[in-house]
Scaffold this motif. Structure first.
Motif, PDB file in Angstrom:
ATOM      1  N   THR A 144      86.354  14.006  31.928  1.00 35.41           N
ATOM      2  CA  THR A 144      86.822  15.056  31.034  1.00 35.41           C
ATOM      3  C   THR A 144      88.309  14.896  30.730  1.00 35.41           C
ATOM      4  O   THR A 144      88.734  14.989  29.571  1.00 35.41           O
ATOM      5  N   PHE A 222      79.147  19.411  36.773  1.00 41.93           N
ATOM      6  CA  PHE A 222      79.570  19.706  35.403  1.00 41.93           C
ATOM      7  C   PHE A 222      81.068  19.998  35.312  1.00 41.93           C
ATOM      8  O   PHE A 222      81.514  20.749  34.464  1.00 41.93           O
ATOM      9  N   ALA A 223      81.828  19.405  36.239  1.00 45.39           N
ATOM     10  CA  ALA A 223      83.292  19.524  36.225  1.00 45.39           C
ATOM     11  C   ALA A 223      83.744  20.980  36.254  1.00 45.39           C
ATOM     12  O   ALA A 223      84.679  21.363  35.576  1.00 45.39           O
ATOM     13  N   ASN A 224      83.022  21.813  37.016  1.00 51.50           N
ATOM     14  CA  ASN A 224      83.414  23.217  37.121  1.00 51.50           C
ATOM     15  C   ASN A 224      83.492  23.683  38.570  1.00 51.50           C
ATOM     16  O   ASN A 224      83.340  24.863  38.842  1.00 51.50           O
TER      17      ASN A 224
ATOM     18  N   ILE B  44      83.944  14.836  26.806  1.00 48.95           N
ATOM     19  CA  ILE B  44      84.112  16.169  27.391  1.00 48.95           C
ATOM     20  C   ILE B  44      82.819  16.986  27.373  1.00 48.95           C
ATOM     21  O   ILE B  44      82.793  18.129  27.809  1.00 48.95           O
ATOM     22  N   LEU B  46      80.003  16.926  29.078  1.00 47.54           N
ATOM     23  CA  LEU B  46      79.510  17.389  30.379  1.00 47.54           C
ATOM     24  C   LEU B  46      80.275  18.634  30.817  1.00 47.54           C
ATOM     25  O   LEU B  46      79.694  19.661  31.176  1.00 47.54           O
ATOM     26  N   TRP B  47      81.601  18.533  30.749  1.00 48.69           N
ATOM     27  CA  TRP B  47      82.434  19.666  31.147  1.00 48.69           C
ATOM     28  C   TRP B  47      82.184  20.864  30.240  1.00 48.69           C
ATOM     29  O   TRP B  47      82.127  21.996  30.698  1.00 48.69           O
ATOM     30  N   PHE B  48      82.025  20.586  28.939  1.00 49.28           N
ATOM     31  CA  PHE B  48      81.897  21.670  27.968  1.00 49.28           C
ATOM     32  C   PHE B  48      80.660  22.520  28.264  1.00 49.28           C
ATOM     33  O   PHE B  48      80.752  23.742  28.407  1.00 49.28           O
ATOM     34  N   GLY B  50      78.963  22.555  31.021  1.00 48.71           N
ATOM     35  CA  GLY B  50      79.137  23.148  32.351  1.00 48.71           C
ATOM     36  C   GLY B  50      79.980  24.390  32.295  1.00 48.71           C
ATOM     37  O   GLY B  50      79.640  25.427  32.871  1.00 48.71           O
TER      38      GLY B  50
END
Lengths: 365, 325
Positions: A144, A222-224, B44, B46-48, B50
């Protein structure tokens, strides 16, 4: 560029030369060479140069002591027999040492249970949780961060504002809705998965992720995960600092962007990866707020330590309430047990905590 | 090469507008910039997704809770009585919330400058060359790995205790010796004036907390100090700057960008600390299943701290020096 060693030698030579010249000039009378202002300046510098190191050593020693105090106290108490806690003649060194406190605390914190499965051991369980979550988190956050650093697309600033928001919003605000999402889990928030059992109201029950490691793994994937916003930020800063030519060369050689990322950027970002990974491990290890919200039966070291007080009273004192003075040796043993793995890691990888952050691009904020 | 061809095909399929696909352009249908933008979305994505599921939705959900009376039922949250009632209760009826809030804000505003000044000071010292620097650094960064966990609670003696012991009794033995009073006695200035003694003992009692909260900030400032070019230092010493002048004219401007990062970190850190008064109130309410009210408390708190943060940043930003514009 001269190497570090050479630079040090140059520095030494330069200082020596300056000293010699100064001595020579002093012999001939300084007034011939310097204005009175310069003489005063040089004298002040010399005085400060002599006094400051002593002063600095004092400050560092004092503050270092303040930092080390709890740890020293921990060491001193954890190996002390409980009776000697109330002995006024003992300040630091107990009269005799014992391992009983450690053993008993380890038992209460389930550091030595291996049944029914190896995951019921607190330490193993925590390490598995932390490493899996941290690896996932580092990989996805770096992807990300790279996306934000090197590609221009519409809405980038708005999306990055969300990253900043992730840093600022405390987890306490989102925990309850998140709990409900996990407790009545639907795939992608839409597709319900049924556990097979029927609930009290007769409808089929949704799968609950509470107490499962997935409550940690899924956000990390999910990078969270915990402090993910900060990590995305760090990676973005780092990738922005790398020269663009690296990628252009890769593109010319026919790499796609993802291939470029894997083959060119990752090897360059090794230290940064390690730093973020270490911090991620530390924060997952220390976290008790998020895990206490999602776990009721899943033991992690931080949760065990948080409840150590109650657990000790139940198991060692038959449920009596006791004052902190009576159980302090066990509490401190618990602290020692739970930070020892971190301390070991820190001793060996200390350099990457410190220098890693310095080089990881945080400087460019 | 295979990769490139594949991506070209893929992007070809995506391009729908004829303008973006001129026919005789050797296969590359989408302009380079646009293609890169698509890849950016890919990176981005995946992050989005998530963050929509794990961050944005819960955030909006909790904002909605804060305007309702809530009750947990199977399958989710039941909401009734929409309106500003929760917020009204928080500020007009709750006897603990407003005092905790003002105390918290006052504490943060007092402690933040102290922490910043202190960490700049330590960072400057740790940046100098001396024997044992590595060891000193290792010790000063130690709080970073310990202070975020429950260990610090036990060290500070404010554990969750089930309400059986008084606060003073909980303090572990480490704070029993009153070194400060001894020192004041030794210097012969004990009890010259009560107020002075209180201030001194409050400050020294807090030194522990102060030092333990500075780890990350010291790292941030240290990294900024490493970024000061040698030429600046050389020029200053040529011009005959004293260390004091050097600090104000060279060091401070160069580390000022990092000041913002450190400030935000410090304020946010003290704001989200689960052991502070307001957070305790919030968590207690949610333990009593008053999720709507708890969310309202948290959101009001968040809004106020956000406003403070914005004001502080706006002021500080005017004094920040950026070398590269």
């Amino acid at each position: 560029m001269a190497t570090k060693k050479e630079e040090r030698e140059f520095e030494k030579e330069r200082k020596k030369a300056i000293k010699e010249r100064y001595a020579r000039m002093k012999k001939e009378g300084l007034e011939k060479y310097f204005t009175p202002d310069q003489i005063r300046y040089n004298r002040n510098r010399r005085i400060i140069g002599a006094v400051w190191p002593v002063f600095r050593a004092l400050i560092l020693f004092g503050l270092g002591f303040v930092i080390m105090y709890p740890l020293l106290f921990m060491l001193s108490t954890a190996f002390r027999p409980n009776e000697q806690m109330n002995d006024p003649s003992i300040v630091w060194l107990p009269k005799s040492f014992t391992l009983d406190n450690i053993k008993q605390t380890a038992q209460v914190m389930k550091f030595d249970t291996f049944s029914p499965s190896i995951l019921s051991n607190t330490i193993v369980n925590t390490i598995v949780l932390n490493v899996v979550a941290s690896v996932l988190q580092v990989v996805t956050c770096s992807i990300t961060g790279y996306g934000f650093a090197r590609f221009k697309f519409k809405g980038r600033n708005v999306l990055f504002a969300i990253v900043i928001l992730m840093i600022i919003v405390p987890p306490q605000i989102t925990t309850i809705p998140l709990y409900l999402q996990f407790a009545y889990f639907k795939l992608f928030g839409i597709i319900p998965i049924y556990s097979g059992a029927t609930g009290p109201d007769g409808n089929p029950e949704l799968v609950s992720l509470i107490n499962s490691g997935l409550t940690m793994y899924l956000p990390a994937l999910f990078a969270n995960g915990i402090k993910a916003g900060l990590f995305i930020y760090i990676f973005r800063q780092f990738f922005r600092g790398l020269p663009k030519e690296l990628e252009d060369a890769a593109y010319l050689d026919g790499c796609g962007p993802f291939e470029t990322y894997v083959k060119i950027m990752i090897p360059n970002a090794k230290t940064s990866f390690l730093t973020v990974f270490l911090f991620s491990i530390v924060w997952y290890w220390n976290d008790f707020y998020v895990s206490s919200s999602f776990f009721t039966e899943n033991n992690t070291v931080a949760l065990m330590l948080k409840n150590l007080d109650a657990a000790l009273q139940q198991q060692l004192f038959d449920g009596q309430t006791v004052s902190i003075r009576q159980i302090i040796v066990w509490l401190e043993s618990g602290c020692l047990l739970s930070i020892t793995p971190l301390l070991i890691m820190y001793t060996f990888l200390q350099k990457y905590f410190v220098e890693g952050v310095e080089r990881s691009g945080l400087t460019g904020m | 090469m295979a990769e490139l061809e594949k991506t070209t095909e893929a992007t070809e399929a995506q391009s729908t507008t004829p303008a973006a696909a001129p026919e005789k352009h050797k296969g590359l249908n989408i302009p380079y910039e646009k293609r890169k933008a698509l890849y950016g979305y890919g990176f981005i994505a995946l992050w989005f997704f998530g963050s929509i599921y794990f961050f944005i939705l819960p955030l909006i959900q909790s904002l909605i809770y804060s305007f309702h009376q809530t009750k947990i039922v199977t399958g989710g949250m039941e909401m009734s009585n929409p309106g500003f009632k929760n917020y009204y209760n928080a500020f007009r009826k709750d006897q603990y919330y407003v005092p905790a809030l003002t105390a918290m804000i006052k504490d943060t505003l007092l402690n933040t400058p102290l922490i910043i000044v202190f960490s700049v000071f330590i960072a400057v010292i740790l940046n100098q060359k001396f024997k044992g620097r590595t060891a000193a650094r290792a010790i000063f960064f130690l709080p970073v790995i310990i202070a975020t966990g429950p260990v610090i609670d036990i060290i500070n003696g404010n554990m969750s205790t089930g309400g059986y012991a008084g606060g003073s009794e909980q303090f572990s033995t480490m704070f029993e010796t009153n070194l400060v009073d001894d020192l004041l006695n030794f210097l012969g200035i004990y009890n010259i004036s009560d107020r002075l003694t209180t201030i001194i003992s409050e400050l020294t009692a807090d030194i522990m907390n102060l030092v333990w909260k500075c780890g990350i900030q010291i790292i941030l400032f240290l990294s900024a100090l490493q970024g000061i070019p040698y030429s600046a230092k050389e020029a200053a010493s040529m011009e005959g700057a004293t260390s004091w002048e050097y600090f104000w004219k060279i060091t401070v401007p160069y580390i000022s960008p990092m000041l913002i990062a450190a400030l935000v970190y410090t304020i946010v850190d003290s704001f989200v600390d689960p052991s502070n008064d307001v957070m305790t109130l919030v968590l207690n309410q949610s333990k009593q299943w008053e999720h709507g009210y708890s969310a309202a408390l948290a959101w009001a708190y968040f809004a106020i701290v956000g406003a403070i943060l914005a004001i502080v940043l706006a002021i500080i930003n005017r004094f920040v020096y950026y070398e590269v514009e």
